[in-house]
Design a protein around this motif. Structure first.
Motif, PDB file in Angstrom:
ATOM      1  N   HIS A  42     -11.941   1.375  -3.747  1.00  0.00           N
ATOM      2  CA  HIS A  42     -11.591   0.779  -5.044  1.00  0.00           C
ATOM      3  C   HIS A  42     -10.137   0.308  -5.015  1.00  0.00           C
ATOM      4  N   ARG A  43      -9.267   1.172  -4.553  1.00  0.00           N
ATOM      5  CA  ARG A  43      -7.835   0.833  -4.471  1.00  0.00           C
ATOM      6  C   ARG A  43      -7.629  -0.395  -3.583  1.00  0.00           C
ATOM      7  N   SER A  44      -8.462  -0.525  -2.545  1.00  0.00           N
ATOM      8  CA  SER A  44      -8.303  -1.643  -1.600  1.00  0.00           C
ATOM      9  C   SER A  44      -8.577  -2.998  -2.252  1.00  0.00           C
ATOM     10  N   ARG A  45      -9.237  -3.027  -3.432  1.00  0.00           N
ATOM     11  CA  ARG A  45      -9.435  -4.301  -4.132  1.00  0.00           C
ATOM     12  C   ARG A  45      -8.110  -4.821  -4.686  1.00  0.00           C
ATOM     13  N   TRP A  46      -7.213  -3.914  -5.051  1.00  0.00           N
ATOM     14  CA  TRP A  46      -5.913  -4.306  -5.592  1.00  0.00           C
ATOM     15  C   TRP A  46      -4.831  -4.285  -4.515  1.00  0.00           C
ATOM     16  N   VAL A  47      -5.000  -3.336  -3.598  1.00  0.00           N
ATOM     17  CA  VAL A  47      -3.924  -3.039  -2.659  1.00  0.00           C
ATOM     18  C   VAL A  47      -4.475  -3.118  -1.236  1.00  0.00           C
ATOM     19  N   PRO A  48      -4.236  -4.213  -0.521  1.00  0.00           N
ATOM     20  CA  PRO A  48      -4.755  -4.295   0.850  1.00  0.00           C
ATOM     21  C   PRO A  48      -4.085  -3.242   1.723  1.00  0.00           C
ATOM     22  N   SER A  95       0.830  -1.207   0.000  1.00  0.00           N
ATOM     23  CA  SER A  95       0.000   0.000   0.000  1.00  0.00           C
ATOM     24  C   SER A  95       0.866   1.258   0.000  1.00  0.00           C
ATOM     25  N   MET A  96       2.056   1.159   0.629  1.00  0.00           N
ATOM     26  CA  MET A  96       2.978   2.288   0.624  1.00  0.00           C
ATOM     27  C   MET A  96       3.704   2.394  -0.723  1.00  0.00           C
ATOM     28  N   GLN A  97       3.755   1.285  -1.456  1.00  0.00           N
ATOM     29  CA  GLN A  97       4.435   1.294  -2.761  1.00  0.00           C
ATOM     30  C   GLN A  97       3.530   1.781  -3.885  1.00  0.00           C
ATOM     31  N   ALA A  98       2.226   1.513  -3.770  1.00  0.00           N
ATOM     32  CA  ALA A  98       1.331   1.715  -4.910  1.00  0.00           C
ATOM     33  C   ALA A  98       0.870   3.157  -5.046  1.00  0.00           C
ATOM     34  N   ASP A  99       0.611   3.530  -6.286  1.00  0.00           N
ATOM     35  CA  ASP A  99       0.153   4.884  -6.602  1.00  0.00           C
ATOM     36  C   ASP A  99      -1.234   5.134  -6.014  1.00  0.00           C
ATOM     37  N   SER A 128      -1.454  13.506  -1.246  1.00  0.00           N
ATOM     38  CA  SER A 128      -2.701  14.119  -0.808  1.00  0.00           C
ATOM     39  C   SER A 128      -3.837  13.415  -1.532  1.00  0.00           C
ATOM     40  N   GLY A 129      -5.008  13.522  -0.960  1.00  0.00           N
ATOM     41  CA  GLY A 129      -6.203  12.988  -1.597  1.00  0.00           C
ATOM     42  C   GLY A 129      -6.350  11.491  -1.475  1.00  0.00           C
ATOM     43  N   SER A 130      -5.674  10.871  -0.514  1.00  0.00           N
ATOM     44  CA  SER A 130      -5.868   9.428  -0.319  1.00  0.00           C
ATOM     45  C   SER A 130      -6.029   9.122   1.159  1.00  0.00           C
ATOM     46  N   LEU A 131      -6.885   8.158   1.464  1.00  0.00           N
ATOM     47  CA  LEU A 131      -7.102   7.790   2.865  1.00  0.00           C
ATOM     48  C   LEU A 131      -6.071   6.782   3.362  1.00  0.00           C
ATOM     49  N   HIS A 132      -5.180   6.313   2.462  1.00  0.00           N
ATOM     50  CA  HIS A 132      -4.222   5.319   2.946  1.00  0.00           C
ATOM     51  C   HIS A 132      -2.998   5.964   3.596  1.00  0.00           C
ATOM     52  N   ARG A 133      -2.880   7.290   3.488  1.00  0.00           N
ATOM     53  CA  ARG A 133      -1.800   8.028   4.163  1.00  0.00           C
ATOM     54  C   ARG A 133      -2.400   9.236   4.877  1.00  0.00           C
ATOM     55  N   GLU A 134      -1.673   9.761   5.868  1.00  0.00           N
ATOM     56  CA  GLU A 134      -2.178  10.923   6.610  1.00  0.00           C
ATOM     57  C   GLU A 134      -1.361  12.157   6.230  1.00  0.00           C
ATOM     58  N   GLU A 135      -2.027  13.104   5.612  1.00  0.00           N
ATOM     59  CA  GLU A 135      -1.331  14.320   5.148  1.00  0.00           C
ATOM     60  C   GLU A 135      -0.703  15.059   6.325  1.00  0.00           C
ATOM     61  N   GLY A 136       0.493  15.576   6.091  1.00  0.00           N
ATOM     62  CA  GLY A 136       1.181  16.358   7.123  1.00  0.00           C
ATOM     63  C   GLY A 136       2.127  15.521   7.965  1.00  0.00           C
ATOM     64  N   PHE A 173       6.921   5.971   6.654  1.00  0.00           N
ATOM     65  CA  PHE A 173       7.941   5.051   6.137  1.00  0.00           C
ATOM     66  C   PHE A 173       7.292   3.731   5.710  1.00  0.00           C
ATOM     67  N   LEU A 174       7.873   3.135   4.674  1.00  0.00           N
ATOM     68  CA  LEU A 174       7.445   1.798   4.239  1.00  0.00           C
ATOM     69  C   LEU A 174       8.207   0.772   5.071  1.00  0.00           C
ATOM     70  N   HIS A 175       7.489  -0.181   5.651  1.00  0.00           N
ATOM     71  CA  HIS A 175       8.147  -1.284   6.355  1.00  0.00           C
ATOM     72  C   HIS A 175       7.892  -2.592   5.610  1.00  0.00           C
ATOM     73  N   THR A 176       8.964  -3.320   5.354  1.00  0.00           N
ATOM     74  CA  THR A 176       8.851  -4.609   4.656  1.00  0.00           C
ATOM     75  C   THR A 176       8.203  -5.633   5.592  1.00  0.00           C
ATOM     76  N   TRP A 177       7.833  -6.798   5.041  1.00  0.00           N
ATOM     77  CA  TRP A 177       7.282  -7.858   5.900  1.00  0.00           C
ATOM     78  C   TRP A 177       8.316  -8.315   6.925  1.00  0.00           C
TER      79      TRP A 177
END
Ligand SMILES: C[S@@+](CC[C@H](N)C(=O)[O-])C[C@H]1O[C@@H](n2cnc3c(N)ncnc32)[C@H](O)[C@@H]1O
Length: 275
Positions: free
Chosen positions: A242-248, A159-163, A192-200, A204-208
């Motif tokens: 919609h994004r959550s169908r491809w990107v958990p 989710s941190m990798q995907a557009d 901005s404009g996405s609920l998967h990140r918090e603006e401001g 960081f991306l954490h691997t498995w």
């Protein structure tokens, strides 16, 4: 505190003042049957029930989690880096007479708390706000009793990798491109404009390996794992659902503190040679 801690502290203070997502105190009606709201999976059923237990709500300010677990009978300590988020817990505790002790601290430095004092640790999404998971897990391992339960939720690396936006021309049937490498260690660029990140905030991306391997290395065994479902087949392309169908977006983990001291600080490798 580093610049990262400070930027995120100020960002969450602002978000709380502006009433942004994740800063809404609990609906009082939910306090009637509190575990229904936060434990739909029954992970806190006996023998792991919280009534009468000491529970740490870690990075969980905002007037929701601490209130729900306190209403379920737990003696709650809520830790957060943001005083404005903790103010929301102070307010709910005073209004509802709940057993909640707020503590301003960073999740990677819980030195104000003693060793092996919590039966249960609840940790909502927040490891994304620090560059390393291991210092957080080491602190959780230190303050949790042997046999204690650690329930945490995290942002999935993909989710941190995907557009944010769907691939051009993909329409409702299309997908989302990977625009960040899996081994990106520095702060992610703002979105901005996405609920998967918090603006401001700085995230960081954490691997498995960092999310789960480091948890095991710090002294936990994983007992259960699930991916909260935010999909909606009818959602507008580009929306969170919609994004959550491809990107958990998230993963939730139930782990248990094994007996014995905190193991040596050997973090898991990102990749090891394939044999
Ligand atoms: C997504 S919110 C989780 C709690 C929220 N009330 C909810 O409904 O899920 C993330 C929380 O992490 C806190 N936070 C960010 N960095 C932190 C850190 N280094 N240590 C402790 N808390 C931190 C923020 O202040 C915020 O309250």
């Amino acid at each position: 505190m580093t610049d990262i801690h400070d930027i995120n502290r100020r960002a969450w203070d602002r978000r709380a003042r502006d009433g942004k997502r994740f800063t809404k105190p609990v609906d009082p009606h939910a306090l009637v049957d509190p575990l229904k709201r936060v434990d739909g999976l029954g992970w806190l059923s006996p023998p792991d029930d919280v009534a009468g237990k000491r529970l740490l709500a870690l990075a969980a300010g905002g007037g929701k989690h601490a209130a729900l677990y306190a209403a379920a009978g737990a003696k709650v300590t809520v830790v957060d880096i943001s005083d404005a988020m903790l103010d929301l817990d102070r307010k709910v505790a005073a209004e509802r007479g709940l057993d909640i002790t707020p503590l301003r601290a960073s999740m990677d430095d819980l030195s104000a708390l003693g060793d092996a004092i919590f039966d249960v640790v609840i940790h909502p999404v927040s490891t994304c706000y620090l560059p390393e998971t291991r210092p957080v897990y080491d602190e959780v391992a230190r303050v949790t009793k042997a046999g204690g339960v650690y329930i945490s939720q995290h942002k999935q690396p993909v989710s941190m990798q995907a557009d944010v936006d769907p691939l051009p021309g993909a329409g409702a049937g299309g997908g989302y491109g990977l625009i960040e490498p899996y081994d990106r260690c520095d702060a992610l660029p703002p979105v901005s404009g996405s609920l998967h990140r918090e603006e401001g905030t700085v995230e960081f991306l954490h691997t498995w390996s960092a999310l789960l391997g480091a948890m095991c290395a710090a002294g936990f065994v994983i007992e259960a794992l699930m991916e909260p479902d935010h999909r909606d087949a009818k959602a507008r392309p580009g929306s969170f659902e919609h994004r959550s169908r491809w990107v958990p977006p998230y993963v939730r983990v139930k782990a248990r503190r094994v007996a014995g001291g905190v193991p040596e600080k050997t973090g898991p490798a990102l990749w090891t040679p394939d044999e």
